[in-house]
Design an enzyme around this catalytic site. Structure first.
Site, PDB file in Angstrom:
ATOM      1  CG  ASP A 289      -1.685   1.233   1.440  1.00 30.64           C
ATOM      2  OD1 ASP A 289      -2.418   1.615   0.509  1.00 30.64           O
ATOM      3  OD2 ASP A 289      -1.559   1.850   2.509  1.00 30.64           O
TER       4      ASP A 289
ATOM      5  CG  ASP B 181      -2.041   2.081   6.305  1.00 31.17           C
ATOM      6  OD1 ASP B 181      -2.501   1.632   5.240  1.00 31.17           O
ATOM      7  OD2 ASP B 181      -2.268   3.231   6.705  1.00 31.17           O
TER       8      ASP B 181
END
Length: 227
Positions: free
Chosen positions: A10, A172
């Site tokens: 990400d 995350d």
């Protein structure tokens, strides 16, 4: 490891600390409306949901109307400001570059799977001299799907020349974990990013607090591949 072994990251809150520039753009938009700054914690927790969600939440927190027309207008201003100031304060998380160097030496390749629009993701990584490290940088506009749709991750893996059974996701937020689970891909969570629910409670396969821990986590999750 083989050349097909792939780490898919990400972007916001995982690879790069982007909150300072994103919240600056959000506050610029609010100021143009004569409104006070957004709550910093709330703004950070909404980053993974995209700029529109950040604007909508900020307006709701300020008890302001959030009609589609108003949000569309503010989003256009936000994106213009952000694109022009995309890497003023944004920076890689500590230890990231060294970890990528070591993993690259061990045969790993890298890709980015982000819900940030691909041109903005590329512009950010270009500004930080990082784009060349990634086989591909895929946003929701790359394939017409966005996380948590597993096809965003699976098509990113394929576009990077990787194999779905030799890839690991690093993220995350719950969105990243849900995406990886749906794609049957192992997932490493970082606990320093942008999430309303602590990553410890979301339950990735492994959790790290610093990029110096990444190699050990990758080694642990990839051991079954050599069996």
């Amino acid at each position: 490891m083989t050349a097909a072994s792939l780490l898919v990251f990400d972007l916001d809150g995982t690879l790069i600390e982007t909150a300072p520039d994103l919240t600056a753009s959000l506050n610029t938009v609010l100021a143009l409306e004569g409104l006070p700054h957004a709550d910093v914690f709330r703004a950070r927790s909404m980053i993974g949901h995209g700029a529109r969600a950040m604007i909508v939440q900020a307006l709701k927190d300020l008890e302001e109307p959030a009609s589609d027309a108003r949000v569309d207008r503010l989003l256009a201003v936000f994106l213009d400001h952000y694109e022009a100031n995309i890497a003023v304060a944004s920076h890689p998380y500590p230890g990231l570059l060294d970890a990528l160097d070591r993993l690259s030496d061990a045969g790993w390749q890298f890709a980015v799977c982000t819900n940030k629009r691909a041109p903005l993701a590329v512009k950010l990584l270009d500004a930080l001299d990082l784009s060349a490290r990634f086989q591909t940088i895929a946003g929701p506009d790359t394939f017409g799907v966005a996380k948590p749709n597993p096809n965003h991750l699976l098509r990113t893996i394929a576009r990077a020349g990787g194999q779905a059974d030799r890839a690991i996701m690093v993220g995350d937020s719950r969105t990243d974990v849900d995406t990886a689970r749906a794609a049957a891909t192992p997932v490493i969570g970082v606990d320093f990013g942008y999430t309303e629910v602590p990553m410890q409670e979301i339950g990735p396969d492994l959790l790290i607090s610093h990029y110096e821990e990444l190699e050990a986590a990758v080694d642990r999750l990839s051991r079954p591949w050599a069996a």
